[in-house]
Design an enzyme around this catalytic site. Sequence first.
Site, PDB file in Angstrom:
ATOM      1  N   SER A 123      16.030  60.824  55.241  1.00 26.65           N
ATOM      2  CA  SER A 123      15.874  61.095  53.809  1.00 26.65           C
ATOM      3  C   SER A 123      15.508  62.547  53.516  1.00 26.65           C
ATOM      4  CB  SER A 123      14.765  60.185  53.276  1.00 26.65           C
ATOM      5  OG  SER A 123      14.331  60.629  52.015  1.00 26.65           O
ATOM      6  N   GLU A 125      13.480  63.276  51.421  1.00 25.56           N
ATOM      7  CA  GLU A 125      12.025  63.243  51.197  1.00 25.56           C
ATOM      8  C   GLU A 125      11.299  63.900  52.381  1.00 25.56           C
ATOM      9  OE1 GLU A 125      10.548  62.199  48.386  1.00 25.56           O
ATOM     10  OE2 GLU A 125       8.470  62.008  49.037  1.00 25.56           O
ATOM     11  N   TYR A 147       5.599  57.770  53.055  1.00 28.67           N
ATOM     12  CA  TYR A 147       7.016  57.422  53.260  1.00 28.67           C
ATOM     13  C   TYR A 147       7.744  58.576  53.951  1.00 28.67           C
ATOM     14  CZ  TYR A 147      11.983  56.896  52.084  1.00 28.67           C
ATOM     15  OH  TYR A 147      13.360  56.837  52.142  1.00 28.67           O
TER      16      TYR A 147
HETATM   17  P1  NAP Z   1      16.379  49.521  49.014  1.00 30.89           P
HETATM   18  O1  NAP Z   1      17.300  49.167  47.894  1.00 30.89           O
HETATM   19  O2  NAP Z   1      14.911  49.588  48.766  1.00 30.89           O
HETATM   20  O3  NAP Z   1      16.653  48.470  50.204  1.00 30.89           O
HETATM   21  C1  NAP Z   1      15.773  48.353  51.288  1.00 30.89           C
HETATM   22  C2  NAP Z   1      16.219  47.191  52.158  1.00 30.89           C
HETATM   23  O4  NAP Z   1      15.330  47.069  53.275  1.00 30.89           O
HETATM   24  C3  NAP Z   1      16.218  45.826  51.456  1.00 30.89           C
HETATM   25  O5  NAP Z   1      17.355  45.113  51.856  1.00 30.89           O
HETATM   26  C4  NAP Z   1      14.952  45.165  52.013  1.00 30.89           C
HETATM   27  O6  NAP Z   1      14.996  43.756  52.002  1.00 30.89           O
HETATM   28  C5  NAP Z   1      14.989  45.692  53.437  1.00 30.89           C
HETATM   29  N1  NAP Z   1      13.718  45.578  54.136  1.00 30.89           N
HETATM   30  C6  NAP Z   1      12.498  46.021  53.738  1.00 30.89           C
HETATM   31  N2  NAP Z   1      11.574  45.755  54.664  1.00 30.89           N
HETATM   32  C7  NAP Z   1      12.204  45.109  55.691  1.00 30.89           C
HETATM   33  C8  NAP Z   1      11.790  44.585  56.925  1.00 30.89           C
HETATM   34  N3  NAP Z   1      10.528  44.614  57.320  1.00 30.89           N
HETATM   35  N4  NAP Z   1      12.731  44.026  57.730  1.00 30.89           N
HETATM   36  C9  NAP Z   1      14.013  43.955  57.350  1.00 30.89           C
HETATM   37  N5  NAP Z   1      14.464  44.424  56.163  1.00 30.89           N
HETATM   38  C10 NAP Z   1      13.567  44.996  55.357  1.00 30.89           C
HETATM   39  O7  NAP Z   1      16.803  50.934  49.653  1.00 30.89           O
HETATM   40  P2  NAP Z   1      18.169  51.760  49.495  1.00 30.89           P
HETATM   41  O8  NAP Z   1      18.059  52.644  48.312  1.00 30.89           O
HETATM   42  O9  NAP Z   1      19.325  50.846  49.649  1.00 30.89           O
HETATM   43  O10 NAP Z   1      18.058  52.723  50.760  1.00 30.89           O
HETATM   44  C11 NAP Z   1      18.559  52.321  52.044  1.00 30.89           C
HETATM   45  C12 NAP Z   1      17.889  53.167  53.107  1.00 30.89           C
HETATM   46  O11 NAP Z   1      18.174  54.539  52.903  1.00 30.89           O
HETATM   47  C13 NAP Z   1      16.372  53.078  53.160  1.00 30.89           C
HETATM   48  O12 NAP Z   1      15.987  53.208  54.504  1.00 30.89           O
HETATM   49  C14 NAP Z   1      15.911  54.280  52.364  1.00 30.89           C
HETATM   50  O13 NAP Z   1      14.605  54.665  52.769  1.00 30.89           O
HETATM   51  C15 NAP Z   1      16.964  55.284  52.785  1.00 30.89           C
HETATM   52  N6  NAP Z   1      17.252  56.356  51.828  1.00 30.89           N
HETATM   53  C16 NAP Z   1      17.580  56.040  50.551  1.00 30.89           C
HETATM   54  C17 NAP Z   1      17.929  57.051  49.666  1.00 30.89           C
HETATM   55  C18 NAP Z   1      18.309  56.740  48.241  1.00 30.89           C
HETATM   56  O14 NAP Z   1      18.327  57.680  47.432  1.00 30.89           O
HETATM   57  N7  NAP Z   1      18.652  55.499  47.920  1.00 30.89           N
HETATM   58  C19 NAP Z   1      17.946  58.393  50.102  1.00 30.89           C
HETATM   59  C20 NAP Z   1      17.620  58.654  51.438  1.00 30.89           C
HETATM   60  C21 NAP Z   1      17.303  57.632  52.298  1.00 30.89           C
HETATM   61  P3  NAP Z   1      14.545  42.880  50.700  1.00 30.89           P
HETATM   62  O15 NAP Z   1      15.753  42.802  49.815  1.00 30.89           O
HETATM   63  O16 NAP Z   1      14.169  41.597  51.322  1.00 30.89           O
HETATM   64  O17 NAP Z   1      13.404  43.618  50.050  1.00 30.89           O
HETATM   65  N1  GDD Z   2       9.771  56.173  40.200  1.00 28.18           N
HETATM   66  C1  GDD Z   2       9.435  56.989  39.200  1.00 28.18           C
HETATM   67  N2  GDD Z   2       8.945  56.439  38.034  1.00 28.18           N
HETATM   68  N3  GDD Z   2       9.589  58.316  39.358  1.00 28.18           N
HETATM   69  C2  GDD Z   2       9.273  59.115  38.312  1.00 28.18           C
HETATM   70  C3  GDD Z   2       8.783  58.611  37.107  1.00 28.18           C
HETATM   71  C4  GDD Z   2       8.610  57.209  36.957  1.00 28.18           C
HETATM   72  O1  GDD Z   2       8.165  56.702  35.937  1.00 28.18           O
HETATM   73  N4  GDD Z   2       8.582  59.664  36.272  1.00 28.18           N
HETATM   74  C5  GDD Z   2       8.938  60.766  36.924  1.00 28.18           C
HETATM   75  N5  GDD Z   2       9.346  60.446  38.177  1.00 28.18           N
HETATM   76  C6  GDD Z   2       9.749  61.413  39.217  1.00 28.18           C
HETATM   77  C7  GDD Z   2       8.984  61.233  40.534  1.00 28.18           C
HETATM   78  O2  GDD Z   2       7.683  61.837  40.429  1.00 28.18           O
HETATM   79  C8  GDD Z   2       9.925  61.939  41.495  1.00 28.18           C
HETATM   80  O3  GDD Z   2       9.655  63.329  41.508  1.00 28.18           O
HETATM   81  C9  GDD Z   2      11.316  61.709  40.875  1.00 28.18           C
HETATM   82  O4  GDD Z   2      11.092  61.202  39.548  1.00 28.18           O
HETATM   83  C10 GDD Z   2      12.200  60.724  41.642  1.00 28.18           C
HETATM   84  O5  GDD Z   2      11.454  59.536  41.889  1.00 28.18           O
HETATM   85  P1  GDD Z   2      12.164  58.206  42.476  1.00 28.18           P
HETATM   86  O6  GDD Z   2      13.340  57.849  41.657  1.00 28.18           O
HETATM   87  O7  GDD Z   2      11.089  57.185  42.640  1.00 28.18           O
HETATM   88  O8  GDD Z   2      12.760  58.696  43.875  1.00 28.18           O
HETATM   89  P2  GDD Z   2      12.136  59.572  45.067  1.00 28.18           P
HETATM   90  O9  GDD Z   2      12.819  60.907  45.026  1.00 28.18           O
HETATM   91  O10 GDD Z   2      10.662  59.535  45.084  1.00 28.18           O
HETATM   92  O11 GDD Z   2      12.631  58.755  46.349  1.00 28.18           O
HETATM   93  C11 GDD Z   2      13.973  58.266  46.446  1.00 28.18           C
HETATM   94  O12 GDD Z   2      14.787  59.236  47.056  1.00 28.18           O
HETATM   95  C12 GDD Z   2      14.446  59.533  48.425  1.00 28.18           C
HETATM   96  C13 GDD Z   2      15.422  60.634  48.888  1.00 28.18           C
HETATM   97  O13 GDD Z   2      14.956  61.877  48.482  1.00 28.18           O
HETATM   98  C14 GDD Z   2      13.931  56.952  47.239  1.00 28.18           C
HETATM   99  O14 GDD Z   2      15.187  56.341  47.179  1.00 28.18           O
HETATM  100  C15 GDD Z   2      13.584  57.205  48.696  1.00 28.18           C
HETATM  101  O15 GDD Z   2      13.723  55.986  49.432  1.00 28.18           O
HETATM  102  C16 GDD Z   2      14.572  58.258  49.225  1.00 28.18           C
HETATM  103  O16 GDD Z   2      14.327  58.525  50.580  1.00 28.18           O
END
Ligand code: NAP
Ligand code: GDD
Length: 323
Positions: A123, A125, A147
């Site tokens: 990520s 992050e 995280y």
């Molecule tokens: P998400 O919607 O939160 O999905 C997370 C998945 O992990 C869900 O299917 C959840 O199952 C499963 N899970 C959680 N704990 C588990 C455990 N102990 N054992 C097995 N499965 C478990 O996340 P996403 O946005 O699809 O992201 C996918 C991956 O990419 C994550 O690793 C996230 O950290 C990473 N990532 C995401 C982003 C982004 O912007 N979306 C960016 C960079 C990296 P349940 O449905 O049962 O909760």
């Molecule tokens: N969630 C949330 N809720 N975020 C807020 C809010 C609010 O009400 N208001 C402002 N934000 C700001 C957060 O402070 C952060 O700077 C930004 O919006 C994005 O927040 P999220 O959408 O929660 O995503 P994230 O960037 O913290 O994390 C996501 O992206 C990562 C990759 O950079 C997640 O998907 C992580 O799993 C992923 O790794």
Amino acid sequence: MPTALVTGVTGQDGSYLAELLLGKGYQVVGMVRRSSTVTFERIQHIQDDLIIVQGDLHDQSSLVSILEEHKPDEVYNLAAQSFVPTSWSQAVLTGEVTAMGVTRMLEAIRLVDPKIRFYQASSSEMFGKVVEAPQRESTPFYPRSPYGVAKVYGHWITVNYRESYGLFSTSGILFNHESPRRGLEFVTRKISHGVARIKQGLAEELRLGNLDARRDWGFAGDYVEAMWLMLQAETPGDFVVGTGETHSVREFCEIAFGHVGLDYQKYVVQDPRFYRPAEVDLLISDPARARSMLKWQPKVGFRQLVEMMVDADVTRIGDTSRV
Ligand code: NAP
Ligand code: GDD
């Protein structure tokens, strides 16, 4: 027919990746954790085409059994505790799943079949308090949340198993990617859902935290393609995946509200409850390596993404309120 195991198949990315792999003719094994209620909303439409198996990143022997039984060619490790604020309130759990879970899966692969190709969902992050902009594969990490720290561990253990055991283990450093399937607590979906509720007269305001945070936001459907391409490459490695653009939460609000003819300033209330103990202020990718080595580039632009999410929530909420 190749077989792929997808952990986190019920999540946003898991659902898009499973669709992509099925379309390419894969047998797709989706790992789900046991729950008293079904969490299959995002994969309902493809559920019959998947092989659903129970397993948990906490439980090493469940991972070994799945690999032994289904013999995947590729493993995509998408499962994680992925919501940044929860990583402060459940720091140990986040470390167990998001960090140690990666080692459990890598160990299972090493023991059962070291030829399996492995994708780790790393990520942006991890860049946290960024030391350079834009961020590329060589940019040092400075995580700002439990995280982010857990993901740094997951990244380095993936690199280490590549270097120690010669595994084909690849780390995709993905910047934020969103979609109408995004969880409701993430800011983009919170905004699109909030806009739709306000438009339908179901809410009068939207409470958010830091509006000045900037992210490199892309469409999840585009990003799962990059995951697949990484495992088709000749050699494993690390790849930054993003759009190369950055936008603020405020800009996201402006476009989202504007799309339904509303002025965000009349509805958005800043609420300290949603501020974080340590913030990631700016993320912007340099995806040059993915572009040149994988021939990958995003198709959906920022405005199109925002409008797609708002349209989907307006339709969804409209449908629900008519029932
Ligand atoms: P998400 O919607 O939160 O999905 C997370 C998945 O992990 C869900 O299917 C959840 O199952 C499963 N899970 C959680 N704990 C588990 C455990 N102990 N054992 C097995 N499965 C478990 O996340 P996403 O946005 O699809 O992201 C996918 C991956 O990419 C994550 O690793 C996230 O950290 C990473 N990532 C995401 C982003 C982004 O912007 N979306 C960016 C960079 C990296 P349940 O449905 O049962 O909760
Ligand atoms: N969630 C949330 N809720 N975020 C807020 C809010 C609010 O009400 N208001 C402002 N934000 C700001 C957060 O402070 C952060 O700077 C930004 O919006 C994005 O927040 P999220 O959408 O929660 O995503 P994230 O960037 O913290 O994390 C996501 O992206 C990562 C990759 O950079 C997640 O998907 C992580 O799993 C992923 O790794």
